[in-house]
Design an enzyme around this catalytic site. Structure first.
Site, mmCIF file in Angstrom:
data_model
loop_
_atom_site.group_PDB
_atom_site.id
_atom_site.type_symbol
_atom_site.label_atom_id
_atom_site.label_comp_id
_atom_site.label_asym_id
_atom_site.label_seq_id
_atom_site.Cartn_x
_atom_site.Cartn_y
_atom_site.Cartn_z
ATOM 1 N N ASP A 116 46.154 18.113 -4.599
ATOM 2 C CA ASP A 116 45.012 17.823 -3.718
ATOM 3 C C ASP A 116 44.692 16.338 -3.610
ATOM 4 O O ASP A 116 43.540 15.940 -3.432
ATOM 5 C CB ASP A 116 43.750 18.585 -4.197
ATOM 6 C CG ASP A 116 43.975 20.083 -4.216
ATOM 7 O OD1 ASP A 116 44.726 20.568 -3.356
ATOM 8 O OD2 ASP A 116 43.397 20.755 -5.086
ATOM 9 N N LYS A 122 47.956 14.587 0.236
ATOM 10 C CA LYS A 122 49.351 14.520 0.716
ATOM 11 C C LYS A 122 49.461 14.881 2.190
ATOM 12 O O LYS A 122 50.248 14.296 2.927
ATOM 13 C CB LYS A 122 50.237 15.471 -0.113
ATOM 14 C CG LYS A 122 50.301 15.118 -1.595
ATOM 15 C CD LYS A 122 51.076 16.151 -2.386
ATOM 16 C CE LYS A 122 50.397 17.490 -2.469
ATOM 17 N NZ LYS A 122 49.155 17.520 -3.254
ATOM 18 N N GLY A 172 47.489 23.659 -0.152
ATOM 19 C CA GLY A 172 46.566 23.608 0.975
ATOM 20 C C GLY A 172 46.466 22.150 1.379
ATOM 21 O O GLY A 172 45.912 21.348 0.630
ATOM 22 N N HIS A 173 47.075 21.789 2.484
ATOM 23 C CA HIS A 173 47.137 20.388 2.906
ATOM 24 C C HIS A 173 46.253 20.189 4.136
ATOM 25 O O HIS A 173 46.424 20.865 5.147
ATOM 26 C CB HIS A 173 48.589 19.985 3.203
ATOM 27 C CG HIS A 173 49.458 20.016 1.969
ATOM 28 N ND1 HIS A 173 50.778 19.669 1.976
ATOM 29 C CD2 HIS A 173 49.172 20.344 0.688
ATOM 30 C CE1 HIS A 173 51.263 19.781 0.741
ATOM 31 N NE2 HIS A 173 50.311 20.202 -0.049
ATOM 32 N N GLN A 225 51.579 20.337 -4.593
ATOM 33 C CA GLN A 225 51.053 20.174 -5.960
ATOM 34 C C GLN A 225 51.183 18.708 -6.417
ATOM 35 O O GLN A 225 51.122 17.829 -5.588
ATOM 36 C CB GLN A 225 51.741 21.129 -6.942
ATOM 37 C CG GLN A 225 51.406 22.609 -6.719
ATOM 38 C CD GLN A 225 52.211 23.265 -5.617
ATOM 39 O OE1 GLN A 225 53.416 23.181 -5.604
ATOM 40 N NE2 GLN A 225 51.550 23.912 -4.697
HETATM 41 P P1 GDP Z 1 46.617 17.767 -0.402
HETATM 42 O O1 GDP Z 1 46.752 19.146 -0.939
HETATM 43 O O2 GDP Z 1 47.212 16.739 -1.307
HETATM 44 O O3 GDP Z 1 47.109 17.626 1.009
HETATM 45 O O4 GDP Z 1 45.045 17.454 -0.383
HETATM 46 P P2 GDP Z 1 43.879 18.453 0.133
HETATM 47 O O5 GDP Z 1 43.937 18.548 1.609
HETATM 48 O O6 GDP Z 1 43.892 19.730 -0.645
HETATM 49 O O7 GDP Z 1 42.577 17.686 -0.377
HETATM 50 C C1 GDP Z 1 42.309 16.375 0.025
HETATM 51 C C2 GDP Z 1 40.945 16.362 0.729
HETATM 52 O O8 GDP Z 1 40.500 15.026 0.835
HETATM 53 C C3 GDP Z 1 40.981 16.879 2.145
HETATM 54 O O9 GDP Z 1 39.760 17.488 2.444
HETATM 55 C C4 GDP Z 1 41.163 15.623 2.988
HETATM 56 O O10 GDP Z 1 40.650 15.748 4.311
HETATM 57 C C5 GDP Z 1 40.353 14.645 2.199
HETATM 58 N N1 GDP Z 1 40.802 13.245 2.245
HETATM 59 C C6 GDP Z 1 42.073 12.739 2.251
HETATM 60 N N2 GDP Z 1 42.050 11.389 2.166
HETATM 61 C C7 GDP Z 1 40.750 11.034 2.094
HETATM 62 C C8 GDP Z 1 40.076 9.762 1.957
HETATM 63 O O11 GDP Z 1 40.677 8.703 1.858
HETATM 64 N N3 GDP Z 1 38.700 9.816 1.893
HETATM 65 C C9 GDP Z 1 37.997 10.985 1.963
HETATM 66 N N4 GDP Z 1 36.669 10.930 1.892
HETATM 67 N N5 GDP Z 1 38.606 12.172 2.102
HETATM 68 C C10 GDP Z 1 39.952 12.201 2.154
HETATM 69 P P1 IMO Z 2 48.371 21.192 -3.135
HETATM 70 O O1 IMO Z 2 49.764 21.141 -2.533
HETATM 71 C C1 IMO Z 2 45.947 21.860 -6.688
HETATM 72 C C2 IMO Z 2 47.377 24.921 -9.496
HETATM 73 C C3 IMO Z 2 46.523 26.173 -9.655
HETATM 74 C C4 IMO Z 2 46.800 26.499 -11.115
HETATM 75 C C5 IMO Z 2 48.278 26.142 -11.266
HETATM 76 C C6 IMO Z 2 49.222 27.322 -11.125
HETATM 77 O O2 IMO Z 2 47.315 21.551 -2.171
HETATM 78 O O3 IMO Z 2 48.127 19.933 -3.889
HETATM 79 P P2 IMO Z 2 50.097 28.709 -9.033
HETATM 80 O O4 IMO Z 2 49.364 29.539 -8.028
HETATM 81 O O5 IMO Z 2 50.869 27.582 -8.451
HETATM 82 O O6 IMO Z 2 50.921 29.551 -9.978
HETATM 83 O O7 IMO Z 2 48.938 28.054 -9.958
HETATM 84 O O8 IMO Z 2 48.557 25.197 -10.243
HETATM 85 N N1 IMO Z 2 47.787 24.606 -8.104
HETATM 86 C C7 IMO Z 2 47.255 23.629 -7.373
HETATM 87 N N2 IMO Z 2 46.229 22.775 -7.647
HETATM 88 N N3 IMO Z 2 46.627 21.758 -5.513
HETATM 89 C C8 IMO Z 2 47.663 22.586 -5.243
HETATM 90 O O9 IMO Z 2 48.453 22.416 -4.178
HETATM 91 C C9 IMO Z 2 47.990 23.597 -6.169
HETATM 92 N N4 IMO Z 2 48.920 24.580 -6.214
HETATM 93 C C10 IMO Z 2 48.794 25.170 -7.403
HETATM 94 O O10 IMO Z 2 45.162 25.898 -9.413
HETATM 95 O O11 IMO Z 2 46.071 25.640 -11.943
HETATM 96 MG MG MG Z 3 45.549 20.786 -1.477
#
Ligand code: GDP
Ligand code: IMO
Ligand code: MG
Length: 442
Positions: free
Chosen positions: A13, A16, A40-41, A223
């Site tokens: 999270d 990415k 979840g991206h 991840q």
């Molecule tokens: P990912 O799984 O690595 O793609 O990240 P996620 O989408 O799960 O979580 C990142 C969250 O931070 C999302 O809600 C993005 O919209 C938000 N985000 C990404 N970059 C920034 C930033 O520079 N500032 C803020 N405030 N939010 C950001």
């Molecule tokens: P993105 O790509 C954050 C975590 C779960 C749990 C562990 C194992 O959005 O960064 P799993 O379902 O993979 O067997 O769970 O990994 N986990 C993540 N945490 N971002 C993710 O993906 C994750 N995918 C799995 O919360 O701790």
């Molecule tokens: Mg994510």
């Protein structure tokens, strides 16, 4: 051969999705190489939010090739729903290609994931319950069902029978679950096969042709390093390798295809699920960061645990991935704090100081973060577009991280929108190339 790998440098999270979408503008193809819909991206464009779980974050550009590589585990129902949802928002998904060798998440994987967690009770990992672990386990046990199996009814049925046989005991509590009926399951998956057939391809060859042709391919990790099954905080990890090395095996291209490896890190740390987190904040400050950063899971909605940036873990991630650059996201979230903490080393239970990530689980579980406090800044960063726009405190914080992580910062995130970034010279040089003319396009 211009391959760029984007990986999470923390516990997932990190942002990415946003960075992949941003770099995809300068690329020709985007490929996912591991994980599944545990990911979840998020992408925010013109105020509109997109959440992708399986489909690469390049899909919003018409004409970019998007690929789901062999290393990904695919829940076909989730994939079809995601395709339909994108189509409903007028996104052309016809160019998506799916590796015929990718493994499929089956109904029994979902049940076994939840049952496994329930059995662990207090010791549970906190998985996303999407069937990821059981699916990778079947892959390693050579009992997996692959995308190509969807195209042959006889083979599909045979393989389902073989895969379920050794699970008889553990699936006994679900005997009456209709999704486990062999006929129902085969029919359901054959229908998925028909829906997906147009997308199935030899994606290793496709990527090789693009790379040979000099086209830019972006490898999108899911991840993060600390969730890596080999090098992360085992057993509190996912079941794949989110490290840059996996970009090659997870897509079927060799390491020589990779030029750049960008690690994404928040300006602080978050983690969803259980497991060690030395710099975790259990106080008001942790709550403040969670609220300001909107730190709730994209996939499961769970509140994310929050803490200060952990430079011990970040240095470890930089080494494991041989990062060529670091992207620091969500710097804007730290605005308004008088002091910003950063973890520069760990203290072990017996007082030893660790600059390097301890390899032994027991040592790690008993470490506490040693913090350095830096001065904060009050200004909102949302409109900053160059390093000189940043207030002193924020700029010094970035410099401190760059020095201690030993990796140049290429990009800084100052908000969720795709335009809310600051490119540094290092970032511009590696993606756009030196020369002011080319840079003007950013
Ligand atoms: P990912 O799984 O690595 O793609 O990240 P996620 O989408 O799960 O979580 C990142 C969250 O931070 C999302 O809600 C993005 O919209 C938000 N985000 C990404 N970059 C920034 C930033 O520079 N500032 C803020 N405030 N939010 C950001
Ligand atoms: P993105 O790509 C954050 C975590 C779960 C749990 C562990 C194992 O959005 O960064 P799993 O379902 O993979 O067997 O769970 O990994 N986990 C993540 N945490 N971002 C993710 O993906 C994750 N995918 C799995 O919360 O701790
Ligand atoms: Mg994510």
């Amino acid at each position: 051969m211009p391959g760029i790998v984007i990986v999470g440098a923390q516990w997932g999270d990190e942002g990415k999705g946003k960075i992949t979408d941003l770099l995809a503008e300068h690329g020709d193809a985007v490929v996912r190489f591991q994980g599944g819909n545990n990911a979840g991206h998020t992408i925010v464009r013109d105020g509109e939010e997109w959440k992708l779980h399986l489909i690469p974050s390049g899909i919003l550009y018409p004409g970019k090739r998007c690929v789901i590589g062999n290393g990904v585990v695919i829940d076909p129902k989730v994939l079809i729903d995601e395709l339909d949802a994108l189509r409903a928002r007028r996104i052309d998904v016809s160019g998506l290609r799916i590796s015929a060798n990718a493994h499929l998440i089956m109904p029994y994987h979902l049940l076994l994931d939840s049952a496994g967690e329930a059995k662990l009770g207090k010791l549970q990992i906190g998985t996303t319950r999407r069937g990821i672990g059981p699916c990778y386990a079947d892959k390693a046990a050579r009992l997996g069902i692959r995308v190509q199996d969807l195209l042959d009814e006889k083979i599909l049925k045979k393989k389902i029978v073989a895969a379920m046989e050794p699970k008889r005991l553990s699936l006994r509590p679900f005997e009456k679950d209709p999704t486990l009926d062999l006929h129902t399951m085969t029919e359901e998956y054959l229908v998925y096969g028909h829906r997906l057939e147009q997308h199935i391809a030899d994606t290793s060859k496709l990527l090789w042709e693009l790379l040979e042709d000099g086209q830019k391919v972006i490898f999108e990790g899911a991840q993060g390093a600390m969730l890596d099954i080999d090098h992360g905080t085992y057993p509190f990890v996912t079941s794949s390798n989110p490290l840059s090395g996996a970009a090659c095996v997870g897509t079927g291209v060799g390491p020589k295809a990779i030029d750049e490896i960008w690690g994404i890190s928040k300006a602080y740390t978050t983690r969803v699920g259980a497991g060690p987190f030395p710099s975790e904040l259990h106080d008001e400050m942790g709550e403040t960061i969670r609220k300001r950063g909107g730190e709730f899971g994209t996939t499961t909605g769970r509140p994310r645990r929050t803490g200060w940036l952990d430079l011990v873990a970040l240095r470890y991630a930089a080494r494991l991935n041989t990062l060529t650059a670091l992207v620091l996201t969500k710097l804007d979230v730290l605005s308004g704090l008088d002091r910003v903490g950063v973890c520069t080393s760990y203290r072990g239970a017996e007082g030893a100081e660790f600059d390097d990530f301890p390899y032994h689980q027991t040592v790690l579980h008993h470490t506490t973060a040693q913090l350095t406090e830096l001065k904060g800044w009050q200004e909102d960063l949302g409109e900053c577009r160059t390093l000189s726009d940043l207030p002193d405190g924020a700029r010094e914080y970035v410099q401190f991280i760059e020095e201690h992580a030993g990796t140049p910062v290429a990009l800084i995130g100052v908000g969720p929108g795709r335009e809310q970034v600051i490119w540094t010279d290092a970032g511009l040089d590696s993606i756009i190339g030196p020369g002011e003319g080319a840079r003007a396009t950013v």
